[in-house]
Design an enzyme around this catalytic site. Sequence first.
Site, PDB file in Angstrom:
ATOM      1  N   GLU A 437       0.818  -1.226   0.000  1.00 61.74           N
ATOM      2  CA  GLU A 437       0.000   0.000   0.000  1.00 61.74           C
ATOM      3  C   GLU A 437       0.849   1.273   0.000  1.00 61.74           C
ATOM      4  O   GLU A 437       0.456   2.293   0.556  1.00 61.74           O
ATOM      5  CB  GLU A 437      -0.950   0.036   1.206  1.00 61.74           C
ATOM      6  CG  GLU A 437      -2.277  -0.560   0.942  1.00 61.74           C
ATOM      7  CD  GLU A 437      -2.853  -0.125  -0.385  1.00 61.74           C
ATOM      8  OE1 GLU A 437      -3.286  -1.017  -1.107  1.00 61.74           O
ATOM      9  OE2 GLU A 437      -2.835   1.077  -0.726  1.00 61.74           O
ATOM     10  N   GLY A 438       2.018   1.185  -0.611  1.00 59.81           N
ATOM     11  CA  GLY A 438       2.920   2.338  -0.646  1.00 59.81           C
ATOM     12  C   GLY A 438       3.880   2.255   0.520  1.00 59.81           C
ATOM     13  O   GLY A 438       3.474   2.282   1.685  1.00 59.81           O
TER      14      GLY A 438
END
Length: 591
Positions: A437-438
């Site tokens: 998710e980054g």
Amino acid sequence: MTDYNAPLDDIKFCLRYAAGLDEILQLNVYDGVEIDDVDPILDEAGRFAHDIMGPTNRVGDEQGVSVENGKVKVPAEFADVNQQLVENGWMALGGSPEYGGMGLPETVEFATSEMWQSANMAFSLLTMLTRDATHAIKAHANDTLKQTYLPKITTGEWAATMDLTEPQAGSDLAAIKTKAIRDGDAYRIFGNKVYITWGDQELTENIIHLVLARIDGAPEGVRGISMFLIPKFLLDADGNPGERNDIVAASVEHKLGIHGSPTCVINYGEGDGAVGYLVGEENKGLAAMFTMMNHARIEVGLQGVAISERACQLARSYAHDRVQGRVPGQGPRAPIIHHADVRRMLLLMRSQTEAMRALAYATASQLDRLHHEESDEARKAAELRLSLLTPVVKGWNTETAQEVTSLGVQIHGGMGYVEETGAAQHMRDARILPIYEGTTGIQALDFAGRKILGDEGREIKSLIGELKDTCDAMEKDDALQSVGHDVRWGLEQLEQGVDWLLGNATENPAAIGTASVNLLMLAGIVLGGAFLAKATLASRSDEGGVDASFADGKLATTRFYCGHVMPRAHGYLAAATADPGTTMGMDVEAI
Ligand SMILES: Cc1cc2nc3c(=O)[nH]c(=O)nc-3n(C[C@H](O)[C@H](O)[C@H](O)COP(=O)(O)OP(=O)(O)OC[C@H]3O[C@@H](n4cnc5c(N)ncnc54)[C@H](O)[C@@H]3O)c2cc1C
């Protein structure tokens, strides 16, 4: 090994005093829902997490997943958990009533999600991504797609996935190559996605993939990316899953943790192309996907809370049982919890978990405000706050979970390093959180670049100002006077970091990259502590709101946090404001 017991007291505390559930329930859309209606739901979720989900955590870790005869196999125990979760309506709790959801606040759903993530994080990724996908479909798909797919995804009968990553496109989504070719009203999709969480499984009768791809002839870079809805099974005339779409789960990854979660390589279009439907406008797919990703980022931050909570419970129980060494006044040999250093470690675990929870719940509450406040002004305010805090929750909570789960191992001594106790699993499972998710680096660039420099520091300064006002109130309360003082000091450190960035980024663009992770950690430490202290203050003026022993414990953990964690703010400020040349000056070949 201990069972997971949902920390219902602290979850309810955070819902009330960090998220402001009373105020959220005043929003028109929740007319008729009382705060007293919420407690039994949480209690029941706690029981479900303990009795049904929790026992599958170890099994999932030990058995893992595999691909057999072209099918992804997950531990058999997960089927029953998923069935009960869907049949008992847990998946639909916060869903929109228009599509079969119960319409409860997202903040309440968030609290149940914490319990699922603690009980079995690998399994609960399935439920998390499915819920997150509903937001993107609802916000961006046309009515036909919404009517066709949302009801079954909202109830959890069908699952959903998020398909961004490709071998050459991880953090850099501009490099996506998956291709979409128009075919009548639909598209044919060809490409290869990697690391797709719960990318295939047999637990639900259909899987709806939200996929980023590039329409033939689209511009290069992020401006040429579109989002597609691609069902595993195409629907027949009655809307039921029929013909298999051209999608294959080629393999699953063998990985450090979350063994029960299938992380799949997915091939689209090995034959005529997978049939996909455009969601939103052509070439605006990244923005549409961000609706899903922003939800997922807050939820991954929540996973940081959840895994830390589970690690705390295990470490605490072990520290009470394990007898080692002498402590004056405790007989010949004492449980290790009596040693000052073990207490220090346990309190570091507990106070940081509580601070993460306060920050995460305060942030999640902005989702309800964003979607349901009446005035444009109030919705805009919620959007700005949510947007500022999302990278902090994602980045700081997940990094802090590394420390908390590692301390959990440390408290077990040698037993922490062997698998038997379960402490090692927490540490292994937690390690993915700052990556997917980054990564933390990407969250930090978003925080420093878009969220601070992008609005010239206005939103963060406004938050710092509001929190300083609560310090005034704390300083008037004898029990919280020193806490108010410490939080104010932390806020000043954060303000200095923000001012340094605002003052240096234009002249020296490298400063953003060299400062950003330190600034993100500085913000997390200070804001986590400030939201914890603010909630503690609010609970003290609510007579009868929390029982006396809980209130004493909360005051003690808040004070401990201020004494042991808040001072780290200074170190992060110093590193954030260090000469960028100390990072950038050395030749890359020499590093
Ligand atoms: C278990 C697991 C589950 C996953 N689930 C999904 C999923 O469901 N769907 C999906 O689409 N993807 C998923 N992913 C992929 C995940 O989101 C990516 O691994 C992640 O975004 C990082 O991309 P990467 O692995 O290519 O690393 P890279 O992008 O190669 O990054 C490597 C390092 O370089 C740093 N870096 C890269 N670019 C920059 C930059 N511009 N500035 C500063 N630092 C930078 C990163 O911070 C990192 O430390 C999953 C991954 C794993 C391991």
